[in-house]
Design a protein around this motif. Structure first.
Motif, PDB file in Angstrom:
ATOM      1  N   GLU A 117       0.817  -1.213   0.000  1.00 46.23           N
ATOM      2  CA  GLU A 117       0.000   0.000   0.000  1.00 46.23           C
ATOM      3  C   GLU A 117       0.854   1.268   0.000  1.00 46.23           C
ATOM      4  O   GLU A 117       0.346   2.352  -0.172  1.00 46.23           O
ATOM      5  N   PHE A 118       2.158   1.132   0.218  1.00 43.68           N
ATOM      6  CA  PHE A 118       3.041   2.272   0.361  1.00 43.68           C
ATOM      7  C   PHE A 118       3.424   2.831  -1.007  1.00 43.68           C
ATOM      8  O   PHE A 118       3.728   2.095  -1.931  1.00 43.68           O
ATOM      9  N   HIS A 119       3.410   4.151  -1.107  1.00 38.55           N
ATOM     10  CA  HIS A 119       3.848   4.831  -2.320  1.00 38.55           C
ATOM     11  C   HIS A 119       4.937   5.824  -1.944  1.00 38.55           C
ATOM     12  O   HIS A 119       4.818   6.532  -0.944  1.00 38.55           O
ATOM     13  N   HIS A 120       5.987   5.870  -2.728  1.00 35.89           N
ATOM     14  CA  HIS A 120       7.063   6.824  -2.473  1.00 35.89           C
ATOM     15  C   HIS A 120       6.565   8.243  -2.699  1.00 35.89           C
ATOM     16  O   HIS A 120       5.649   8.477  -3.499  1.00 35.89           O
ATOM     17  N   TRP A 121       7.200   9.181  -2.024  1.00 35.72           N
ATOM     18  CA  TRP A 121       6.807  10.578  -2.113  1.00 35.72           C
ATOM     19  C   TRP A 121       6.780  11.023  -3.572  1.00 35.72           C
ATOM     20  O   TRP A 121       7.718  10.802  -4.321  1.00 35.72           O
ATOM     21  N   GLY A 122       5.687  11.661  -3.955  1.00 40.02           N
ATOM     22  CA  GLY A 122       5.567  12.244  -5.281  1.00 40.02           C
ATOM     23  C   GLY A 122       5.246  11.272  -6.395  1.00 40.02           C
ATOM     24  O   GLY A 122       5.074  11.677  -7.543  1.00 40.02           O
ATOM     25  N   SER A 123       5.152   9.981  -6.083  1.00 36.87           N
ATOM     26  CA  SER A 123       4.916   9.007  -7.150  1.00 36.87           C
ATOM     27  C   SER A 123       3.501   9.107  -7.721  1.00 36.87           C
ATOM     28  O   SER A 123       3.281   8.801  -8.890  1.00 36.87           O
ATOM     29  N   LEU A 124       2.553   9.535  -6.916  1.00 39.96           N
ATOM     30  CA  LEU A 124       1.178   9.657  -7.403  1.00 39.96           C
ATOM     31  C   LEU A 124       0.909  11.016  -8.034  1.00 39.96           C
ATOM     32  O   LEU A 124       0.181  11.116  -9.019  1.00 39.96           O
ATOM     33  N   SER A 125       1.508  12.052  -7.493  1.00 42.21           N
ATOM     34  CA  SER A 125       1.241  13.410  -7.984  1.00 42.21           C
ATOM     35  C   SER A 125       2.105  13.795  -9.173  1.00 42.21           C
ATOM     36  O   SER A 125       1.809  14.762  -9.859  1.00 42.21           O
ATOM     37  N   GLY A 134       5.217  14.706  -8.702  1.00 43.83           N
ATOM     38  CA  GLY A 134       6.230  15.594  -8.148  1.00 43.83           C
ATOM     39  C   GLY A 134       7.635  15.018  -8.213  1.00 43.83           C
ATOM     40  O   GLY A 134       8.603  15.716  -8.513  1.00 43.83           O
ATOM     41  N   ARG A 135       7.759  13.741  -7.941  1.00 48.86           N
ATOM     42  CA  ARG A 135       9.072  13.095  -7.993  1.00 48.86           C
ATOM     43  C   ARG A 135       9.619  13.112  -9.417  1.00 48.86           C
ATOM     44  O   ARG A 135      10.795  13.393  -9.645  1.00 48.86           O
ATOM     45  N   GLN A 136       8.763  12.810 -10.386  1.00 52.06           N
ATOM     46  CA  GLN A 136       9.198  12.807 -11.789  1.00 52.06           C
ATOM     47  C   GLN A 136       9.631  14.210 -12.222  1.00 52.06           C
ATOM     48  O   GLN A 136      10.632  14.366 -12.913  1.00 52.06           O
ATOM     49  N   TRP A 137       8.893  15.229 -11.786  1.00 49.95           N
ATOM     50  CA  TRP A 137       9.240  16.605 -12.127  1.00 49.95           C
ATOM     51  C   TRP A 137      10.607  16.975 -11.557  1.00 49.95           C
ATOM     52  O   TRP A 137      11.444  17.556 -12.256  1.00 49.95           O
ATOM     53  N   LEU A 138      10.857  16.610 -10.276  1.00 50.64           N
ATOM     54  CA  LEU A 138      12.149  16.910  -9.665  1.00 50.64           C
ATOM     55  C   LEU A 138      13.288  16.140 -10.333  1.00 50.64           C
ATOM     56  O   LEU A 138      14.370  16.692 -10.540  1.00 50.64           O
ATOM     57  N   ASP A 139      13.044  14.897 -10.684  1.00 47.31           N
ATOM     58  CA  ASP A 139      14.072  14.112 -11.375  1.00 47.31           C
ATOM     59  C   ASP A 139      14.423  14.749 -12.714  1.00 47.31           C
ATOM     60  O   ASP A 139      15.602  14.823 -13.084  1.00 47.31           O
ATOM     61  N   HIS A 140      13.410  15.220 -13.433  1.00 50.80           N
ATOM     62  CA  HIS A 140      13.640  15.872 -14.726  1.00 50.80           C
ATOM     63  C   HIS A 140      14.423  17.175 -14.536  1.00 50.80           C
ATOM     64  O   HIS A 140      15.379  17.451 -15.262  1.00 50.80           O
ATOM     65  N   ARG A 141      14.016  17.977 -13.540  1.00 53.04           N
ATOM     66  CA  ARG A 141      14.717  19.233 -13.256  1.00 53.04           C
ATOM     67  C   ARG A 141      16.173  18.974 -12.896  1.00 53.04           C
ATOM     68  O   ARG A 141      17.091  19.619 -13.408  1.00 53.04           O
ATOM     69  N   ASN A 142      16.400  17.994 -12.010  1.00 48.57           N
ATOM     70  CA  ASN A 142      17.759  17.697 -11.577  1.00 48.57           C
ATOM     71  C   ASN A 142      18.619  17.195 -12.720  1.00 48.57           C
ATOM     72  O   ASN A 142      19.806  17.521 -12.810  1.00 48.57           O
TER      73      ASN A 142
END
Length: 90
Positions: free
Chosen positions: A35-43, A45-53
Protein backbone atom coordinates in the motif's frame (compact mmCIF):
# COMPACT_ATOMS: atom_id res chain seq x y z
CA UNK A 1 -1.57 11.09 10.20
CA UNK A 2 -4.76 10.86 12.19
CA UNK A 3 -5.35 9.11 15.50
CA UNK A 4 -8.27 6.78 16.13
CA UNK A 5 -9.38 5.26 19.41
CA UNK A 6 -8.68 1.53 19.19
CA UNK A 7 -12.04 0.75 20.84
CA UNK A 8 -13.77 2.16 17.78
CA UNK A 9 -12.08 -0.12 15.26
CA UNK A 10 -10.50 -3.15 16.93
CA UNK A 11 -12.15 -6.15 18.58
CA UNK A 12 -11.91 -6.24 22.39
CA UNK A 13 -9.84 -9.44 22.33
CA UNK A 14 -7.21 -7.80 20.11
CA UNK A 15 -7.12 -4.70 22.34
CA UNK A 16 -6.51 -6.91 25.37
CA UNK A 17 -3.66 -8.64 23.53
CA UNK A 18 -2.05 -5.31 22.57
CA UNK A 19 -2.40 -4.07 26.16
CA UNK A 20 0.00 -6.83 27.22
CA UNK A 21 2.71 -4.92 25.32
CA UNK A 22 1.69 -1.27 25.60
CA UNK A 23 -0.96 0.67 27.53
CA UNK A 24 -2.00 4.32 27.29
CA UNK A 25 0.60 5.19 24.67
CA UNK A 26 0.29 6.17 21.06
CA UNK A 27 1.58 3.56 18.64
CA UNK A 28 2.03 3.82 14.91
CA UNK A 29 0.86 0.98 12.69
CA UNK A 30 2.43 1.40 9.24
CA UNK A 31 0.69 0.57 6.00
CA UNK A 32 1.48 -2.75 4.41
CA UNK A 33 4.34 -2.36 1.96
CA UNK A 34 2.05 -3.07 -1.00
CA UNK A 35 0.00 0.00 0.00
CA UNK A 36 3.04 2.27 0.36
CA UNK A 37 3.85 4.83 -2.32
CA UNK A 38 7.06 6.82 -2.47
CA UNK A 39 6.81 10.58 -2.11
CA UNK A 40 5.57 12.24 -5.28
CA UNK A 41 4.92 9.01 -7.15
CA UNK A 42 1.18 9.66 -7.40
CA UNK A 43 1.24 13.41 -7.98
CA UNK A 44 4.13 13.43 -10.46
CA UNK A 45 6.23 15.59 -8.15
CA UNK A 46 9.07 13.09 -7.99
CA UNK A 47 9.20 12.81 -11.79
CA UNK A 48 9.24 16.61 -12.13
CA UNK A 49 12.15 16.91 -9.67
CA UNK A 50 14.07 14.11 -11.38
CA UNK A 51 13.64 15.87 -14.73
CA UNK A 52 14.72 19.23 -13.26
CA UNK A 53 17.76 17.70 -11.58
CA UNK A 54 18.78 15.95 -14.79
CA UNK A 55 18.60 19.27 -16.65
CA UNK A 56 20.76 20.92 -13.97
CA UNK A 57 23.33 18.12 -14.17
CA UNK A 58 23.40 18.29 -17.96
CA UNK A 59 23.88 22.07 -17.99
CA UNK A 60 26.71 21.79 -15.48
CA UNK A 61 28.34 18.83 -17.24
CA UNK A 62 28.40 20.64 -20.58
CA UNK A 63 29.88 23.76 -18.95
CA UNK A 64 26.87 25.81 -19.93
CA UNK A 65 26.51 27.27 -16.45
CA UNK A 66 28.44 27.73 -13.24
CA UNK A 67 27.00 26.47 -9.98
CA UNK A 68 26.24 30.06 -8.96
CA UNK A 69 24.40 30.74 -12.23
CA UNK A 70 22.40 27.51 -11.96
CA UNK A 71 21.39 28.50 -8.42
CA UNK A 72 20.08 31.82 -9.75
CA UNK A 73 18.37 30.23 -12.77
CA UNK A 74 16.58 27.57 -10.73
CA UNK A 75 16.00 29.67 -7.59
CA UNK A 76 17.93 27.19 -5.46
CA UNK A 77 20.80 27.60 -3.02
CA UNK A 78 24.38 27.02 -4.14
CA UNK A 79 24.56 24.08 -1.70
CA UNK A 80 21.46 22.47 -3.25
CA UNK A 81 22.93 22.80 -6.75
CA UNK A 82 26.19 21.26 -5.54
CA UNK A 83 24.27 18.34 -4.00
CA UNK A 84 22.44 17.80 -7.31
CA UNK A 85 25.44 18.04 -9.66
CA UNK A 86 27.80 15.98 -7.48
CA UNK A 87 25.31 13.22 -6.61
CA UNK A 88 26.00 9.88 -8.24
CA UNK A 89 22.42 8.72 -8.76
CA UNK A 90 20.43 9.23 -11.93
Amino acid sequence: MKYTNAKKILPEKLIMEIQQYVQGETIYIPKQEKEFHHWGSLSGGRQWLDHRNAAIKEAFKNNHNSIEQLAKDYFLSVETIKRIVYSGNK
